[in-house]
Scaffold this active site. Sequence first.
Site, PDB file in Angstrom:
ATOM      1  N   GLU A 239       1.173  -1.116  -0.199  1.00  0.00           N
ATOM      2  CA  GLU A 239      -0.110  -0.185  -0.061  1.00  0.00           C
ATOM      3  C   GLU A 239       0.910   1.228  -0.176  1.00  0.00           C
ATOM      4  OE1 GLU A 239      -3.257  -0.248   0.049  1.00  0.00           O
ATOM      5  OE2 GLU A 239      -3.895  -2.400   0.267  1.00  0.00           O
ATOM      6  N   CYS A 273      -1.949   9.049   2.558  1.00  0.00           N
ATOM      7  CA  CYS A 273      -2.363   8.153   0.848  1.00  0.00           C
ATOM      8  C   CYS A 273      -3.048   9.581  -0.734  1.00  0.00           C
ATOM      9  CB  CYS A 273      -1.561   6.951   1.068  1.00  0.00           C
ATOM     10  SG  CYS A 273      -3.336   6.004   1.880  1.00  0.00           S
TER      11      CYS A 273
HETATM   12  P1  NDP Z   1       8.190   5.066   4.864  1.00  0.00           P
HETATM   13  O1  NDP Z   1       7.953   4.756   3.406  1.00  0.00           O
HETATM   14  O2  NDP Z   1       9.041   6.188   4.810  1.00  0.00           O
HETATM   15  O3  NDP Z   1       8.030   4.247   5.770  1.00  0.00           O
HETATM   16  C1  NDP Z   1       7.052   3.046   5.615  1.00  0.00           C
HETATM   17  C2  NDP Z   1       7.571   2.174   7.466  1.00  0.00           C
HETATM   18  O4  NDP Z   1       8.408   1.695   6.599  1.00  0.00           O
HETATM   19  C3  NDP Z   1       8.187   3.225   8.034  1.00  0.00           C
HETATM   20  O5  NDP Z   1       7.603   2.035   9.319  1.00  0.00           O
HETATM   21  C4  NDP Z   1       9.519   2.768   8.206  1.00  0.00           C
HETATM   22  O6  NDP Z   1       9.933   2.883   8.902  1.00  0.00           O
HETATM   23  C5  NDP Z   1       9.569   1.717   7.552  1.00  0.00           C
HETATM   24  N1  NDP Z   1      10.754   1.723   6.185  1.00  0.00           N
HETATM   25  C6  NDP Z   1      11.817   2.433   5.850  1.00  0.00           C
HETATM   26  N2  NDP Z   1      12.647   1.615   5.429  1.00  0.00           N
HETATM   27  C7  NDP Z   1      12.613   0.419   5.797  1.00  0.00           C
HETATM   28  C8  NDP Z   1      13.291  -0.122   4.580  1.00  0.00           C
HETATM   29  N3  NDP Z   1      14.649  -0.655   4.623  1.00  0.00           N
HETATM   30  N4  NDP Z   1      12.642  -1.907   5.178  1.00  0.00           N
HETATM   31  C9  NDP Z   1      11.193  -2.294   5.966  1.00  0.00           C
HETATM   32  N5  NDP Z   1      10.396  -0.946   6.069  1.00  0.00           N
HETATM   33  C10 NDP Z   1      11.216   0.642   6.452  1.00  0.00           C
HETATM   34  O7  NDP Z   1       6.633   5.811   4.794  1.00  0.00           O
HETATM   35  P2  NDP Z   1       6.084   6.879   5.467  1.00  0.00           P
HETATM   36  O8  NDP Z   1       6.205   6.751   7.000  1.00  0.00           O
HETATM   37  O9  NDP Z   1       6.739   8.933   5.011  1.00  0.00           O
HETATM   38  O10 NDP Z   1       4.429   7.235   5.339  1.00  0.00           O
HETATM   39  C11 NDP Z   1       4.028   7.871   4.209  1.00  0.00           C
HETATM   40  C12 NDP Z   1       3.797   7.132   3.251  1.00  0.00           C
HETATM   41  O11 NDP Z   1       3.395   6.151   3.243  1.00  0.00           O
HETATM   42  C13 NDP Z   1       3.428   7.914   1.523  1.00  0.00           C
HETATM   43  O12 NDP Z   1       3.633   8.015   0.775  1.00  0.00           O
HETATM   44  C14 NDP Z   1       1.891   8.167   1.954  1.00  0.00           C
HETATM   45  O13 NDP Z   1       1.040   7.424   0.198  1.00  0.00           O
HETATM   46  C15 NDP Z   1       1.880   6.214   2.575  1.00  0.00           C
HETATM   47  N6  NDP Z   1       1.114   5.853   2.422  1.00  0.00           N
HETATM   48  C16 NDP Z   1       0.342   5.110   1.715  1.00  0.00           C
HETATM   49  C17 NDP Z   1      -1.251   4.606   2.286  1.00  0.00           C
HETATM   50  C18 NDP Z   1      -2.117   3.420   1.426  1.00  0.00           C
HETATM   51  O14 NDP Z   1      -3.097   2.758   2.193  1.00  0.00           O
HETATM   52  N7  NDP Z   1      -1.515   3.167   0.089  1.00  0.00           N
HETATM   53  C19 NDP Z   1      -1.801   4.652   3.897  1.00  0.00           C
HETATM   54  C20 NDP Z   1      -0.633   5.660   4.218  1.00  0.00           C
HETATM   55  C21 NDP Z   1       0.459   6.639   3.982  1.00  0.00           C
HETATM   56  P3  NDP Z   1      11.209   4.106  10.491  1.00  0.00           P
HETATM   57  O15 NDP Z   1      10.003   5.129   9.641  1.00  0.00           O
HETATM   58  O16 NDP Z   1      11.267   3.509  11.628  1.00  0.00           O
HETATM   59  O17 NDP Z   1      11.695   4.819   8.503  1.00  0.00           O
END
Ligand code: NDP
Length: 494
Positions: A239, A273
Site C-alpha cells: 500500500e 495517501c
Molecule cells: P516510509 O516509506 O518512509 O516508511 C514506511 C514504513 O517503512 C515505516 O515504518 C518505516 O520505518 C519503514 N521502513 C523504512 N525503511 C525501511 C526498509 N528499508 N525496510 C523496511 N521498512 C522500512 O513512509 P512514511 O512513514 O513516510 O509514510 C508516508 C507514505 O506512506 C506516503 O507515501 C503515503 O502515501 C504512504 N501511505 C500509503 C497508504 C496506502 O494505503 N496506500 C496509507 C498511508 C500512507 P521508519 O519510519 O522507522 O523509517
Amino acid sequence: MTATVTDQDVLESRSPATGELLATYPVDDATAVQAAVERAREAAGWWRDLGFDGRKSRLQAWKHTLVRRIDELAGLMHDETGKPLDDARLEAVVAIDHLGWAAKHAAKVLGPRRVPSGLIGINLAASVEYQPVGVVGVIGPWNYPILTPMGSIAYALAAGNSVVFKPSEHSPGVGVWLADTFAEAVPELPVFQVVTGFGATGAALCQAGVGKLGFTGSTATAKKVMAACAETLTPVLIEAGGKDAAIVAADADLDVAADAITFGAMGNAGQTCVGIERAYVESAVFDSFVEKVKVIAEGIQIGTDEQLGPITMPSQVPIIQRHIEDALANGGRAVVGGPESVRAPYVHPVVLVDVPEDSEAVREETFGPTLTITRVDSLDEAVRLANGGKYGLGSAIFSRSRKTAMDVARRLRTGMTSINGVQSFAMVPSLPFGGTGDSGFGRIHGPDGLKEFTRPKAVTRHRFKAPTRPLTFTRTTKDVVNTLKLLRILHGKG
Ligand code: NDP
C-alpha cells in the site's frame, strides 16, 4: 512525532509541534525482531485453533477496550503526529469499525464452502477454505497511525494469523499502545506484538521469515521491502503513495465539491495517501470553483489544536517547498498562499492554478496542504490527465448525473473512486482498499482484505467410482473416448 536517535538503542519520540520529549522506545535489532517472530510463530497455532468464533470474541473484547479508551488513543495520536484531536478521534472510529467488521465476517468469507465440481468432475465433492499464513509482518506509516496498520492487523488477526507490527519511527507509541491493549484482551500468548525502531528494524522484519509482509508507506521504501522479501520469497502486500485527482463536472454541486476537495487536499495537513492533490475542473465552472476553494482554504485555522496541524516529518517540509516553487517557476499561479506559506513545522494552505502537467507539483506526491486546480475542456480530457501519472490509488468525481459519475469512476485508473465526496471508500469496511501502478498492489479491507492474509486451500473428495477414470493407469481407451464425447457436448457447440 519527530524521531531522533540519541544512541544506538534508543528511539526518542518528540512532538512535531513543540519538540517536547514524549517517550523513548527501544531500537529493536535483527535478533530482537527474529525473537518476536519466533514467539509469534508459537502463538500462531493456538490462535488459529481458537477458530473463527474464539477469535471473534477476543477481537470484540479488544474492540470494546478501544472504544472505551478512544480519547486516550486519540490523545496519543495527536501528540505523536500533531494531527488535530478530532481528526484523530475520527480516524480511530473508522479503524475500530474495520476491526469489528473483520471479526464478524471472517468465518463467512474464509470458512469452508462447497463449490460445484462440474460435469467432468461429477464424482467429486469440491470445497475451498482460506487458511492463515502463520505470522504476518506489518510495517506501517505515521500519517494514519491506527487506520492504515489496522487495515492489515485486524484483517490478518481475524483470518487466524499472529502479527508482528513495526510502526513508523514517527508513531511508535500508538503501535505499542495497540499491542498493550490487545494483550489485555488476549493475555494467553503474544498473538500481536510490536517491534520499534527505524528503517533497519523494518528491514529485519522483511527477512525474518514471516508468512506474509503487509507494507504501507512510500513507493521508494516499498521497492526496498519487495527486494528484501524476494530473497526469501516472502509474499508482500504493498500500500504505497498516491497523487489522487478529483474531477469536477460542469453540472456538479460546486459548494459540495469545493468543501470536499479542500478537505481532501488540506485535511491532516495534506499528509494523506488518498489526499486530493490535483483537481481537474470543466471550463464552465472553473472560475467559480476556484473562488469557492479559495474562501474555504483561507478560512482554515492553523495550529496545534486547530484544524490543520504541523507537518509530522521535518524532512517533508523542503519537498513541499520545492513543489510550490517549481510550480510557480514553470508558469503556475498561487491563488492561496505561496512559498511563504511554508513556516516549519506548519505549512499553510496553498492553492495553485495553471501549473504545467509535467511539473513536480502535478506528478509527484507532495504530502502537504497544497492543491493544483487545472481547467479542462471536457470530462474526457479530465480523465486522460487524471490517469496520466504513475500512481493509481484513489480518486473522486463530482457530478449531479449518476450516469456521468459512474462512467467517469469506471474509467479512472485507480483502486477506489468516491462520487460527490472524498475518501469515503476508506470508511466502508466491506470495500477493498488499495491501488495500482506505483501505489502498489493487493488489498486491505473487505473480503479481499481478509483473503489477502490467507492461502486458499482446495480439497476434492471422491464421492463414488467415476464412469471414467482419467487419472489412473487402469483407464481404458474407451474412458478417454467417453471423456472426449462429454467435452464435445459441454464445449463443442457454437
Ligand atoms: P516510509 O516509506 O518512509 O516508511 C514506511 C514504513 O517503512 C515505516 O515504518 C518505516 O520505518 C519503514 N521502513 C523504512 N525503511 C525501511 C526498509 N528499508 N525496510 C523496511 N521498512 C522500512 O513512509 P512514511 O512513514 O513516510 O509514510 C508516508 C507514505 O506512506 C506516503 O507515501 C503515503 O502515501 C504512504 N501511505 C500509503 C497508504 C496506502 O494505503 N496506500 C496509507 C498511508 C500512507 P521508519 O519510519 O522507522 O523509517
